[in-house]
Design an enzyme around this catalytic site. Structure first.
Site, PDB file in Angstrom:
ATOM      1  CB  SER A  10      41.471 -19.969 -38.549  1.00 15.45           C
ATOM      2  OG  SER A  10      40.276 -20.468 -39.120  1.00 15.45           O
TER       3      SER A  10
HETATM    4  N1  SAH Z   1      37.463 -22.266 -38.290  1.00 22.88           N
HETATM    5  C1  SAH Z   1      38.022 -23.664 -38.216  1.00 22.88           C
HETATM    6  C2  SAH Z   1      38.897 -23.852 -39.645  1.00 22.88           C
HETATM    7  C3  SAH Z   1      37.907 -23.738 -40.795  1.00 22.88           C
HETATM    8  S1  SAH Z   1      38.687 -24.214 -42.192  1.00 22.88           S
HETATM    9  C4  SAH Z   1      39.143 -23.982 -37.162  1.00 22.88           C
HETATM   10  O1  SAH Z   1      39.339 -23.116 -36.218  1.00 22.88           O
HETATM   11  O2  SAH Z   1      39.791 -25.229 -37.399  1.00 22.88           O
HETATM   12  C5  SAH Z   1      37.200 -23.844 -43.126  1.00 22.88           C
HETATM   13  C6  SAH Z   1      36.262 -25.150 -43.214  1.00 22.88           C
HETATM   14  O3  SAH Z   1      35.161 -24.827 -43.986  1.00 22.88           O
HETATM   15  C7  SAH Z   1      36.822 -26.533 -43.649  1.00 22.88           C
HETATM   16  O4  SAH Z   1      36.762 -27.434 -42.840  1.00 22.88           O
HETATM   17  C8  SAH Z   1      35.970 -26.834 -44.848  1.00 22.88           C
HETATM   18  O5  SAH Z   1      35.881 -28.203 -45.199  1.00 22.88           O
HETATM   19  C9  SAH Z   1      34.817 -25.891 -44.445  1.00 22.88           C
HETATM   20  N2  SAH Z   1      33.622 -25.829 -45.565  1.00 22.88           N
HETATM   21  C10 SAH Z   1      34.075 -25.152 -46.756  1.00 22.88           C
HETATM   22  N3  SAH Z   1      32.831 -25.150 -47.363  1.00 22.88           N
HETATM   23  C11 SAH Z   1      31.961 -25.468 -46.519  1.00 22.88           C
HETATM   24  C12 SAH Z   1      30.523 -25.438 -46.535  1.00 22.88           C
HETATM   25  N4  SAH Z   1      29.779 -24.879 -47.800  1.00 22.88           N
HETATM   26  N5  SAH Z   1      29.561 -25.781 -45.396  1.00 22.88           N
HETATM   27  C13 SAH Z   1      30.432 -26.388 -44.401  1.00 22.88           C
HETATM   28  N6  SAH Z   1      31.668 -26.275 -44.421  1.00 22.88           N
HETATM   29  C14 SAH Z   1      32.499 -26.033 -45.245  1.00 22.88           C
END
Ligand code: SAH
Length: 214
Positions: free
Chosen positions: A61
């Site tokens: 993010s």
């Molecule tokens: N906050 C993270 C970025 C997250 S991107 C950082 O700082 O790097 C969003 C993430 O949510 C992705 O890795 C994706 O695989 C995950 N995601 C999407 N749906 C999900 C779910 N139902 N449960 C767990 N993770 C999920």
């Protein structure tokens, strides 16, 4: 590249000058080496004002978004935070400095493994990374005083809202018309109240209460 200098400049220009006022959040972000969570080929852009690609077609993010989410969670240091969407582990590292413990769920095992490694390598010991469908939360660990969701939900996430403690805050991007809307929910005396933080763009929440089964 002088990463500490780039980080300090990022905190001032991208965060403080753009409405992030919670000093604890500014300090926490100023202490986390974002370059360690960014793939090698993007490392020179570690402090750019943007999200960056990571494996599995996901993203780390944008710093401002991480700050806005942390600020809206109003953490004082004693909370256990549930995070959905560990991704690179960057936001978990920031949250780890603002709360007692972070339980973070990621659906891609490879990302969870990589995130654990980076968090260990920088000495973060109060983050637990689990693999699974975070849209279901963790019933046996609920209620949580703070819940951060880093992927766009199709609507208010009912199960996760059900795991929010009285007095707690839940931050989630919700799909809107052409943009996502970063929203904070607060539970007070059993009642849920929501406020819009602002427009944003996230990857979709994939899961039982996301966009289709995981
Ligand atoms: N906050 C993270 C970025 C997250 S991107 C950082 O700082 O790097 C969003 C993430 O949510 C992705 O890795 C994706 O695989 C995950 N995601 C999407 N749906 C999900 C779910 N139902 N449960 C767990 N993770 C999920």
């Amino acid at each position: 590249m002088d990463f500490p200098a780039a980080r300090a400049e990022m905190v001032e220009r991208q965060l403080r000058h753009r409405g992030i006022t919670d000093e604890r959040v500014l300090v926490a972000i100023g202490e986390v080496p974002r370059e360690k969570f960014v793939p090698e080929r993007y490392r020179s852009r570690a402090y750019a004002d943007s999200a960056l690609p990571i494996d599995e077609g996901q993203t780390i993010s944008q710093p401002w978004i991480v700050a806005a989410i942390c600020q809206a969670l109003e953490l004082r240091g004693k909370e256990v935070v549930l995070e959905v969407g560990t991704g690179s582990g960057y936001s978990a590292a920031v949250l780890s400095r603002l709360a007692t413990r972070v339980v973070s769920i990621e659906r891609h095992e490879s990302l969870a493994i990589a995130a654990r490694q980076v968090l260990n390598s920088i000495g973060v010991a109060n983050v637990e990374v689990m693999v699974g469908d975070g849209s279901q939360g963790i019933l046996e660990r609920a209620p949580f005083e703070a819940i951060a969701i880093h992927a766009t939900a199709p609507g208010p996430p009912a199960t996760l809202l059900g795991q929010l403690a009285d007095g707690g805050r839940l931050v989630v991007p919700i799909a809107g018309d052409g943009t996502d809307l970063l929203t904070v929910f607060r539970r007070r005396n059993g009642e849920l109240q929501s406020d819009l933080i602002g427009p944003c763009r996230f990857v979709p929440l994939v899961g039982e209460e996301g966009f289709g089964p995981a």
